[in-house]
Design a protein around this motif. Structure first.
Motif, PDB file in Angstrom:
ATOM      1  N   GLU A   2       0.825  -1.199   0.000  1.00 49.94           N
ATOM      2  CA  GLU A   2       0.000   0.000   0.000  1.00 49.94           C
ATOM      3  C   GLU A   2       0.866   1.257   0.000  1.00 49.94           C
ATOM      4  N   ASN A   3       0.297   2.348  -0.482  1.00 49.51           N
ATOM      5  CA  ASN A   3       0.971   3.636  -0.389  1.00 49.51           C
ATOM      6  C   ASN A   3       0.963   4.082   1.073  1.00 49.51           C
ATOM      7  N   ASN A   4       2.140   4.324   1.624  1.00 46.01           N
ATOM      8  CA  ASN A   4       2.223   4.760   3.011  1.00 46.01           C
ATOM      9  C   ASN A   4       3.411   5.690   3.187  1.00 46.01           C
ATOM     10  N   LEU A   5       3.387   6.462   4.264  1.00 48.88           N
ATOM     11  CA  LEU A   5       4.503   7.369   4.526  1.00 48.88           C
ATOM     12  C   LEU A   5       4.654   7.595   6.017  1.00 48.88           C
ATOM     13  N   LEU A   6       5.852   8.018   6.378  1.00 50.54           N
ATOM     14  CA  LEU A   6       6.178   8.418   7.749  1.00 50.54           C
ATOM     15  C   LEU A   6       6.456   9.911   7.738  1.00 50.54           C
ATOM     16  N   PHE A   7       5.711  10.662   8.536  1.00 51.41           N
ATOM     17  CA  PHE A   7       5.885  12.115   8.625  1.00 51.41           C
ATOM     18  C   PHE A   7       6.545  12.437   9.963  1.00 51.41           C
ATOM     19  N   VAL A   8       7.711  13.095   9.904  1.00 51.51           N
ATOM     20  CA  VAL A   8       8.503  13.368  11.102  1.00 51.51           C
ATOM     21  C   VAL A   8       8.705  14.875  11.234  1.00 51.51           C
ATOM     22  N   ASN A  11       7.380  19.708  15.600  1.00 53.66           N
ATOM     23  CA  ASN A  11       6.240  20.564  15.934  1.00 53.66           C
ATOM     24  C   ASN A  11       4.946  19.745  15.789  1.00 53.66           C
ATOM     25  N   ARG A  12       4.300  19.452  16.903  1.00 52.79           N
ATOM     26  CA  ARG A  12       3.094  18.612  16.853  1.00 52.79           C
ATOM     27  C   ARG A  12       1.927  19.310  16.164  1.00 52.79           C
ATOM     28  N   ASP A  13       1.891  20.653  16.202  1.00 57.67           N
ATOM     29  CA  ASP A  13       0.852  21.380  15.470  1.00 57.67           C
ATOM     30  C   ASP A  13       0.990  21.146  13.974  1.00 57.67           C
ATOM     31  N   ILE A  14       2.234  21.146  13.481  1.00 55.61           N
ATOM     32  CA  ILE A  14       2.472  20.884  12.060  1.00 55.61           C
ATOM     33  C   ILE A  14       2.072  19.450  11.716  1.00 55.61           C
ATOM     34  N   ILE A  15       2.352  18.521  12.609  1.00 52.85           N
ATOM     35  CA  ILE A  15       1.947  17.134  12.383  1.00 52.85           C
ATOM     36  C   ILE A  15       0.428  17.048  12.248  1.00 52.85           C
ATOM     37  N   ARG A  16      -0.306  17.715  13.141  1.00 51.30           N
ATOM     38  CA  ARG A  16      -1.768  17.686  13.093  1.00 51.30           C
ATOM     39  C   ARG A  16      -2.287  18.318  11.804  1.00 51.30           C
ATOM     40  N   GLN A  17      -1.670  19.436  11.395  1.00 56.26           N
ATOM     41  CA  GLN A  17      -2.090  20.088  10.151  1.00 56.26           C
ATOM     42  C   GLN A  17      -1.882  19.155   8.953  1.00 56.26           C
ATOM     43  N   PHE A  18      -0.742  18.505   8.936  1.00 51.87           N
ATOM     44  CA  PHE A  18      -0.447  17.589   7.825  1.00 51.87           C
ATOM     45  C   PHE A  18      -1.460  16.445   7.778  1.00 51.87           C
ATOM     46  N   VAL A  19      -1.712  15.822   8.917  1.00 48.74           N
ATOM     47  CA  VAL A  19      -2.648  14.698   8.971  1.00 48.74           C
ATOM     48  C   VAL A  19      -4.050  15.142   8.571  1.00 48.74           C
ATOM     49  N   ASP A  20      -4.466  16.323   9.018  1.00 44.52           N
ATOM     50  CA  ASP A  20      -5.794  16.825   8.671  1.00 44.52           C
ATOM     51  C   ASP A  20      -5.945  17.024   7.165  1.00 44.52           C
ATOM     52  N   MET A  22      -4.179  15.583   4.763  1.00 44.41           N
ATOM     53  CA  MET A  22      -4.021  14.335   4.011  1.00 44.41           C
ATOM     54  C   MET A  22      -5.099  13.300   4.324  1.00 44.41           C
ATOM     55  N   ARG A  23      -5.985  13.612   5.251  1.00 46.05           N
ATOM     56  CA  ARG A  23      -6.990  12.644   5.678  1.00 46.05           C
ATOM     57  C   ARG A  23      -7.877  12.193   4.515  1.00 46.05           C
ATOM     58  N   GLU A  24      -8.121  13.081   3.569  1.00 45.76           N
ATOM     59  CA  GLU A  24      -9.023  12.746   2.461  1.00 45.76           C
ATOM     60  C   GLU A  24      -8.359  11.880   1.392  1.00 45.76           C
ATOM     61  N   TYR A  25      -7.044  11.693   1.475  1.00 42.89           N
ATOM     62  CA  TYR A  25      -6.345  10.926   0.455  1.00 42.89           C
ATOM     63  C   TYR A  25      -6.132   9.485   0.911  1.00 42.89           C
ATOM     64  N   ASP A 107       2.575  24.363   0.536  1.00 46.39           N
ATOM     65  CA  ASP A 107       1.191  23.956   0.755  1.00 46.39           C
ATOM     66  C   ASP A 107       1.090  22.433   0.837  1.00 46.39           C
ATOM     67  N   PHE A 108       0.595  21.916   1.972  1.00 47.61           N
ATOM     68  CA  PHE A 108       0.461  20.472   2.131  1.00 47.61           C
ATOM     69  C   PHE A 108      -0.446  19.870   1.056  1.00 47.61           C
ATOM     70  N   GLY A 109      -1.557  20.528   0.804  1.00 50.37           N
ATOM     71  CA  GLY A 109      -2.525  19.975  -0.141  1.00 50.37           C
ATOM     72  C   GLY A 109      -2.200  20.244  -1.589  1.00 50.37           C
ATOM     73  N   GLY A 110      -1.184  21.046  -1.840  1.00 54.11           N
ATOM     74  CA  GLY A 110      -0.815  21.373  -3.213  1.00 54.11           C
ATOM     75  C   GLY A 110       0.490  20.733  -3.633  1.00 54.11           C
ATOM     76  N   GLU A 111       1.580  21.508  -3.554  1.00 51.10           N
ATOM     77  CA  GLU A 111       2.853  21.025  -4.068  1.00 51.10           C
ATOM     78  C   GLU A 111       3.415  19.844  -3.283  1.00 51.10           C
ATOM     79  N   ILE A 112       3.166  19.797  -1.975  1.00 52.41           N
ATOM     80  CA  ILE A 112       3.686  18.663  -1.198  1.00 52.41           C
ATOM     81  C   ILE A 112       2.905  17.394  -1.511  1.00 52.41           C
ATOM     82  N   TYR A 113       1.588  17.502  -1.634  1.00 53.85           N
ATOM     83  CA  TYR A 113       0.796  16.326  -2.030  1.00 53.85           C
ATOM     84  C   TYR A 113       1.258  15.814  -3.389  1.00 53.85           C
ATOM     85  N   THR A 114       1.490  16.727  -4.333  1.00 51.46           N
ATOM     86  CA  THR A 114       1.964  16.321  -5.666  1.00 51.46           C
ATOM     87  C   THR A 114       3.304  15.601  -5.563  1.00 51.46           C
TER      88      THR A 114
END
Length: 245
Positions: A2-8, A11-20, A22-25, A107-114
């Motif tokens: 499966e497609n999976n990743l580890l985000f390190v 800053n836990r706020d940044i972790i929460r923002q990233f997970v939020d 990427m939740r739809e993907y 942008d997490f949902g833009g260039e980083i997602y790509t």
């Protein structure tokens, strides 16, 4: 896999923002807020992608990436950091084999997602190439005994001589097919000529070490330094494949 990743990221706020975001993907995400926990995750699970910051506690980002490249080189590494100096950038690109680098304004949902989706594709492509190489190596290994028998038979019977020629050509073409696709036209021509010369000698009888040296030198005489550097390892593998004693 499966497609999976580890985000390190420390800053836990940044972790929460990233997970939020990427939740739809449709891919699995594990997170760590320090380098030691990231290493523990890497030991427990195989990841296609790791996204890491540089300012980490316990094991900093540079050491984490070096560990990843050494122990899990198949995992694609993306850096997401708040500050990146030029010297650091050169280190990451030239020595740490980093796939993409972003500063925290990205942008997490833009260039980083790509970039993540490209990284998944890159991982899958690497795995396919590795599997192809393993299959080719196994074919070469399995073919060595048959090759020796056919070489001996070719000295006695014309029809079996022709069979030997077909076998040799197939063996070499299978081994070098993927390599030749990546070679420039001139280098492919040189390799084809080497194969033809080697096959001809094999069909004429037993090939000794001196014969191999002569055929190899003939190829290298037609090469410049860059071509010789590329073709040398290929020739070495082909010589090993025919089990010359």
């Amino acid at each position: 896999m499966e497609n999976n990743l580890l985000f390190v990221n420390q800053n836990r706020d940044i972790i929460r923002q990233f997970v939020d975001v990427m939740r739809e993907y449709d891919f699995a995400i594990d997170t760590a807020d320090n380098g030691r926990d990231a290493v523990a995750f890497l030991k427990r699970r195989q990841y296609k992608v790791m996204i890491t910051g540089m300012d980490l506690t316990q094991v900093d980002g540079s050491k984490l990436i070096a560990y990843l490249n050494k122990v899990y080189p198949q995992t694609v590494c993306i850096v997401y950091t708040r500050r990146l100096e030029l010297a650091h950038l050169k280190l990451l690109v030239n020595e740490r084999r980093v796939f993409r680098i972003f500063e925290n304004t990205a942008d997490f949902g833009g260039e980083i997602y790509t970039a993540i989706m490209y990284a998944f594709e890159h991982y899958d492509m690497q795995q396919k190439e590795t599997q192809k190489r393993l299959i080719l190596e196994q074919k070469l290994k399995n073919g060595q005994e048959s090759l020796i028998a056919l070489k001996k038979a070719a000295l006695e019977d014309k029809s079996e001589r022709e069979e030997t020629a077909v076998f040799l050509q197939t063996l070499f073409r299978v081994y070098a097919k993927n390599i030749k696709i990546l070679l420039p036209r001139r280098e492919r021509q040189l390799l084809f000529a080497y194969e033809a010369d080697l096959i001809s000698r094999l069909l004429d009888g037993s090939v000794q070490t001196e014969d191999l040296q002569e055929i190899r030198q003939k190829l290298f005489d037609a090469c410049d330094d860059a071509q010789q550097k590329k073709l040398g390892p290929i020739v070495e593998k082909m010589e090993q494949a025919i089990a010359i004693n």
